[in-house]
Enzyme design. Structure first.
Site, PDB file in Angstrom:
ATOM      1  N   HIS A 270      -0.207  10.750  -2.435  1.00 44.93           N
ATOM      2  CA  HIS A 270      -1.651  10.624  -2.090  1.00 44.93           C
ATOM      3  C   HIS A 270      -2.526  11.538  -1.857  1.00 44.93           C
ATOM      4  O   HIS A 270      -3.686  11.535  -2.466  1.00 44.93           O
ATOM      5  CB  HIS A 270      -1.526   9.575  -0.664  1.00 44.93           C
ATOM      6  CG  HIS A 270      -3.035   9.270  -0.110  1.00 44.93           C
ATOM      7  ND1 HIS A 270      -3.781   9.933   0.546  1.00 44.93           N
ATOM      8  CD2 HIS A 270      -3.612   7.987  -0.682  1.00 44.93           C
ATOM      9  CE1 HIS A 270      -5.021   9.322   1.033  1.00 44.93           C
ATOM     10  NE2 HIS A 270      -4.795   8.313   0.240  1.00 44.93           N
TER      11      HIS A 270
ATOM     12  N   GLU B  88      -3.707   3.914  -8.628  1.00 39.13           N
ATOM     13  CA  GLU B  88      -5.116   4.633  -8.104  1.00 39.13           C
ATOM     14  C   GLU B  88      -5.081   5.933  -8.704  1.00 39.13           C
ATOM     15  O   GLU B  88      -4.060   6.725  -8.468  1.00 39.13           O
ATOM     16  CB  GLU B  88      -5.179   4.526  -6.550  1.00 39.13           C
ATOM     17  CG  GLU B  88      -6.706   5.129  -5.963  1.00 39.13           C
ATOM     18  CD  GLU B  88      -6.752   5.164  -4.687  1.00 39.13           C
ATOM     19  OE1 GLU B  88      -7.725   6.012  -4.224  1.00 39.13           O
ATOM     20  OE2 GLU B  88      -6.240   4.355  -3.892  1.00 39.13           O
TER      21      GLU B  88
ATOM     22  N   LYS C 104      -6.463   9.320  -8.229  1.00 42.50           N
ATOM     23  CA  LYS C 104      -6.732  10.145  -7.188  1.00 42.50           C
ATOM     24  C   LYS C 104      -7.760  11.308  -7.652  1.00 42.50           C
ATOM     25  O   LYS C 104      -7.376  12.382  -7.748  1.00 42.50           O
ATOM     26  CB  LYS C 104      -5.505  10.694  -6.545  1.00 42.50           C
ATOM     27  CG  LYS C 104      -4.774   9.517  -5.657  1.00 42.50           C
ATOM     28  CD  LYS C 104      -5.842   8.864  -4.667  1.00 42.50           C
ATOM     29  CE  LYS C 104      -6.104   9.406  -3.511  1.00 42.50           C
ATOM     30  NZ  LYS C 104      -6.971   8.569  -2.420  1.00 42.50           N
TER      31      LYS C 104
ATOM     32  N   GLU D 138       0.861  -0.674  -4.898  1.00 43.56           N
ATOM     33  CA  GLU D 138      -0.086   0.368  -5.338  1.00 43.56           C
ATOM     34  C   GLU D 138       0.509   1.484  -5.130  1.00 43.56           C
ATOM     35  O   GLU D 138       1.519   1.885  -4.303  1.00 43.56           O
ATOM     36  CB  GLU D 138      -1.108   0.250  -4.258  1.00 43.56           C
ATOM     37  CG  GLU D 138      -2.386   0.961  -4.444  1.00 43.56           C
ATOM     38  CD  GLU D 138      -2.618   2.258  -3.276  1.00 43.56           C
ATOM     39  OE1 GLU D 138      -3.367   3.099  -3.608  1.00 43.56           O
ATOM     40  OE2 GLU D 138      -1.494   2.320  -2.575  1.00 43.56           O
TER      41      GLU D 138
ATOM     42  N   ASP E 281      -0.601   6.122  -5.801  1.00 39.49           N
ATOM     43  CA  ASP E 281      -1.637   7.232  -6.172  1.00 39.49           C
ATOM     44  C   ASP E 281      -1.095   8.554  -7.233  1.00 39.49           C
ATOM     45  O   ASP E 281       0.123   8.685  -7.053  1.00 39.49           O
ATOM     46  CB  ASP E 281      -2.108   7.840  -4.983  1.00 39.49           C
ATOM     47  CG  ASP E 281      -2.437   7.072  -3.889  1.00 39.49           C
ATOM     48  OD1 ASP E 281      -3.512   6.336  -3.793  1.00 39.49           O
ATOM     49  OD2 ASP E 281      -1.538   6.697  -2.987  1.00 39.49           O
TER      50      ASP E 281
ATOM     51  N   ASP F 240       0.555  -2.107   4.567  1.00 38.90           N
ATOM     52  CA  ASP F 240       1.674  -1.018   4.662  1.00 38.90           C
ATOM     53  C   ASP F 240       3.041  -1.847   4.958  1.00 38.90           C
ATOM     54  O   ASP F 240       4.254  -1.335   5.096  1.00 38.90           O
ATOM     55  CB  ASP F 240       1.376  -0.129   5.793  1.00 38.90           C
ATOM     56  CG  ASP F 240       0.324   1.091   5.668  1.00 38.90           C
ATOM     57  OD1 ASP F 240      -0.137   0.918   4.396  1.00 38.90           O
ATOM     58  OD2 ASP F 240      -0.177   1.417   6.658  1.00 38.90           O
TER      59      ASP F 240
ATOM     60  N   HIS G  93       0.869  -1.206   0.113  1.00 41.69           N
ATOM     61  CA  HIS G  93       0.038  -0.198  -0.075  1.00 41.69           C
ATOM     62  C   HIS G  93       0.808   1.125  -0.015  1.00 41.69           C
ATOM     63  O   HIS G  93       1.481   1.371   0.941  1.00 41.69           O
ATOM     64  CB  HIS G  93      -1.054   0.013   1.291  1.00 41.69           C
ATOM     65  CG  HIS G  93      -1.889   1.000   1.245  1.00 41.69           C
ATOM     66  ND1 HIS G  93      -2.031   1.821   2.503  1.00 41.69           N
ATOM     67  CD2 HIS G  93      -2.976   1.320   0.596  1.00 41.69           C
ATOM     68  CE1 HIS G  93      -3.005   2.767   2.318  1.00 41.69           C
ATOM     69  NE2 HIS G  93      -3.585   2.325   1.155  1.00 41.69           N
ATOM     70  N   ARG G  94       0.829   1.967  -1.030  1.00 38.08           N
ATOM     71  CA  ARG G  94       1.743   3.065  -1.255  1.00 38.08           C
ATOM     72  C   ARG G  94       3.237   3.014  -1.303  1.00 38.08           C
ATOM     73  O   ARG G  94       4.072   3.482  -0.732  1.00 38.08           O
ATOM     74  CB  ARG G  94       1.431   4.265  -0.156  1.00 38.08           C
ATOM     75  CG  ARG G  94      -0.062   4.449  -0.308  1.00 38.08           C
ATOM     76  CD  ARG G  94      -0.344   5.727   0.553  1.00 38.08           C
ATOM     77  NE  ARG G  94      -1.817   5.757   1.199  1.00 38.08           N
ATOM     78  CZ  ARG G  94      -2.158   6.317   1.996  1.00 38.08           C
ATOM     79  NH1 ARG G  94      -1.360   6.902   2.948  1.00 38.08           N
ATOM     80  NH2 ARG G  94      -3.639   6.139   2.127  1.00 38.08           N
TER      81      ARG G  94
END
Length: 244
Positions: A49, A111, A113, A34, A36, A230, A7-8
């Site tokens: 993000h 993703e 945003k 992943e 953003d 994370d 995640h990120r």
């Protein structure tokens, strides 16, 4: 198999959405990474993000009101730990270059945003980058914004699209009705509050942010398609333990 999605990047151990976080995610053998994307004032795709730079840099202002040159002057690592003070916000292309250099062979989840501010033409810009060459990894798109996913489906009809949500039952139902939506990415609390629905839901479910051992075990035992964490290295340890 429950995919481990960084995640990120490995954002629990490195500053989120930065090259160090993505490099660590590759090293930790994340199945999927992943990130953003936002548009700068001068229409560059940057990986961050929030709509503003305040939380994760030493700067102020909205991404869409800053040029790439202004954004590149910011320190995007000190907020996490002093040793990352030289870390910068990256462009999407810079992240792709890193993944190529590290010979990443997994999945990249981009993703869009666009839920708070729908950047005009951002879908076309992202797609142009992703279709500019053959990549050794697969790419998917996700968004809180159904309209962004609709646009992306028109541009790349064969690419996987997933709807991100917190706990919206309307979105859970919308994802079922729309053929071009492959699955949903709800917050982890939604899983615990809707266990019966989770077991019968016919599309993929990949919750975020699954960071506790017990939560990871729960997602794997439910045989969910993936989980955003994370801590990808920790998730791999849990997976190995469960296999044994």
């Amino acid at each position: 198999m429950t995919l481990i999605i960084a995640h990120r990047g490995s954002s629990g151990t490195h500053p989120e959405n930065t090259l160090p976080a993505f490099a660590e995610a590759v090293r930790a053998s994340a199945d999927c990474i992943e990130l953003d994307v936002h548009f700068t004032k001068d229409k560059h795709l940057v990986v961050i993000h929030d709509e503003s730079v305040e939380r994760t840099t030493n700067g102020k202002g909205l991404v869409r009101e800053l040029t790439l040159e202004e954004i590149k002057e910011l320190d995007a690592g000190s907020w996490f730990a002093p040793k990352y003070k030289a870390t910068k916000i990256s462009t999407l292309q810079e992240v792709l270059n890193l993944l190529l250099q590290m010979q990443y062979r997994g999945i990249l989840n981009i993703e869009l945003k666009t839920d708070k501010y729908h950047y005009p033409e951002i879908e076309v810009a992202v797609s142009n980058v992703m279709r500019s060459r053959e990549w050794p990894f697969t790419h998917w798109y996700s968004s809180f914004n159904l309209e962004s996913l609709r646009i992306m489906h028109q541009i790349e009809p064969d690419t996987q699209l997933d709807l991100v949500l917190k706990k919206s039952q309307a979105k859970v139902e919308a994802a079922l009705e729309l053929d071009f939506i492959e699955g949903i990415h709800p917050c982890h609390d939604w899983i615990q509050e809707n266990l019966e629905l989770v077991k019968s839901y016919p599309k993929s479910i990949r919750p975020w942010s699954v960071n506790l051992y017990l939560s990871m075990i729960e997602c794997m035992n439910l045989k969910l398609d993936g989980m955003f964490t994370d801590f990808p290295e920790k998730a791999h340890r849990v997976k190995s333990r469960l296999r044994r």
